[in-house]
Design an enzyme around this catalytic site. Structure first.
Site, PDB file in Angstrom:
ATOM      1  CE  LYS A 180      -4.117  -1.116   2.335  1.00 24.15           C
ATOM      2  NZ  LYS A 180      -4.914  -0.729   3.623  1.00 24.15           N
TER       3      LYS A 180
HETATM    4  C1  E4P Z   1      -8.494  -0.714   3.600  1.00 20.46           C
HETATM    5  O1  E4P Z   1      -7.678  -1.049   2.888  1.00 20.46           O
HETATM    6  C2  E4P Z   1      -8.280  -0.082   5.044  1.00 20.46           C
HETATM    7  O2  E4P Z   1      -7.199  -0.713   5.661  1.00 20.46           O
HETATM    8  C3  E4P Z   1      -9.297   0.502   5.578  1.00 20.46           C
HETATM    9  O3  E4P Z   1     -10.473   0.090   5.115  1.00 20.46           O
HETATM   10  C4  E4P Z   1      -9.345   1.855   6.487  1.00 20.46           C
HETATM   11  O4  E4P Z   1     -10.522   2.124   7.103  1.00 20.46           O
HETATM   12  P1  E4P Z   1     -10.712   3.213   7.896  1.00 20.46           P
HETATM   13  O5  E4P Z   1     -11.402   4.356   7.364  1.00 20.46           O
HETATM   14  O6  E4P Z   1     -11.821   2.528   8.895  1.00 20.46           O
HETATM   15  O7  E4P Z   1      -9.615   3.139   8.809  1.00 20.46           O
END
Ligand code: E4P
Length: 217
Positions: A89
């Site tokens: 990521k």
């Molecule tokens: C996705 O890849 C992320 O890990 C996650 O969905 C982020 O979500 P949040 O907005 O609840 O932190």
């Protein structure tokens, strides 16, 4: 049909959802990993080893724009855990997109994360991202309509696979599916809410009680 991933770094949570065959991938981030009190690379190794059913594990190494050499070194450490299943990521910033192109040149799969507007998806595509993650709940937090943003991204038919993240409840999943993304990544508690309907439980308990009463006769 949309694929589901689990948004978790907890072995029990992942095991329960993978065991039922509900997901093909897993996404993690710093906040999710913090809850586990273990080294991020150890968690990634365990997920890769324990769940061969998952073809995708997204990890998010620390990304310091002022130290890209260190970022690249950390990326390689994760990548080497399993070059075919680890996905890195990266932020949708210019530095993130530069490293995305470096990853592409080195055959490292990427997931440009925290996307909240269509132009970020377009630029991630140009930088060679393998996946892009559109953050449903976070878009809603800004007062914009996540459904409109997501559908303008899915309608553009960009190359990367589209993951919808930042899912906070069942309605988010239902809403996201209307835009036809490739993947939705869902926390364990939302899977639990989907499967634990009070009406279904009431009926099952009624039937169980009937058998018990019959056997007493
Ligand atoms: C996705 O890849 C992320 O890990 C996650 O969905 C982020 O979500 P949040 O907005 O609840 O932190």
């Amino acid at each position: 049909m949309v694929e589901y991933y689990i948004d978790s770094a907890n072995m029990d949570e992942i095991g329960e959802i993978v065991g039922a065959g509900l997901v093909q991938g897993c996404t993690t981030n710093g906040s999710i990993v913090k809850k586990e009190n273990r080294k991020y690379t150890d968690i990634a190794r365990d997920i890769i080893k324990n769940f061969p059913q998952l073809y995708h594990l997204s990890v998010e190494p620390i990304f310091d724009e002022n130290d890209l050499d260190k970022a690249k070194k950390d990326i390689l450490t994760f990548y080497e855990i399993d070059p075919t299943r680890i996905v890195i990521k990266l932020p949708p910033t210019l530095a993130g997109l530069n490293v995305c192109r470096w990853c592409k040149n080195n055959k490292i799969k990427t997931n440009i994360t925290a996307i909240v507007k269509p132009v970020q998806a377009e630029l991630a595509t140009l930088a060679g991202a393998t996946y892009i993650s559109v953050f449903w709940g976070r878009i809603g937090d800004t007062g914009l309509n996540p459904s409109l943003i997501l559908s303008s991204i899915t309608n553009a038919k960009f190359n990367p696979y589209i993951i919808v993240g930042s899912i906070r409840g069942g309605n988010d999943v239902t809403g996201a599916k209307f835009s036809d993304p490739h993947i939705i990544t869902i926390p364990h508690k939302v899977f639990k809410n989907f499967t634990n309907n009070p009406k279904s439980l009431e009926v099952i308990q009624e039937f169980n009680r009937a058998i018990i009463e019959k056997e007493k006769q």
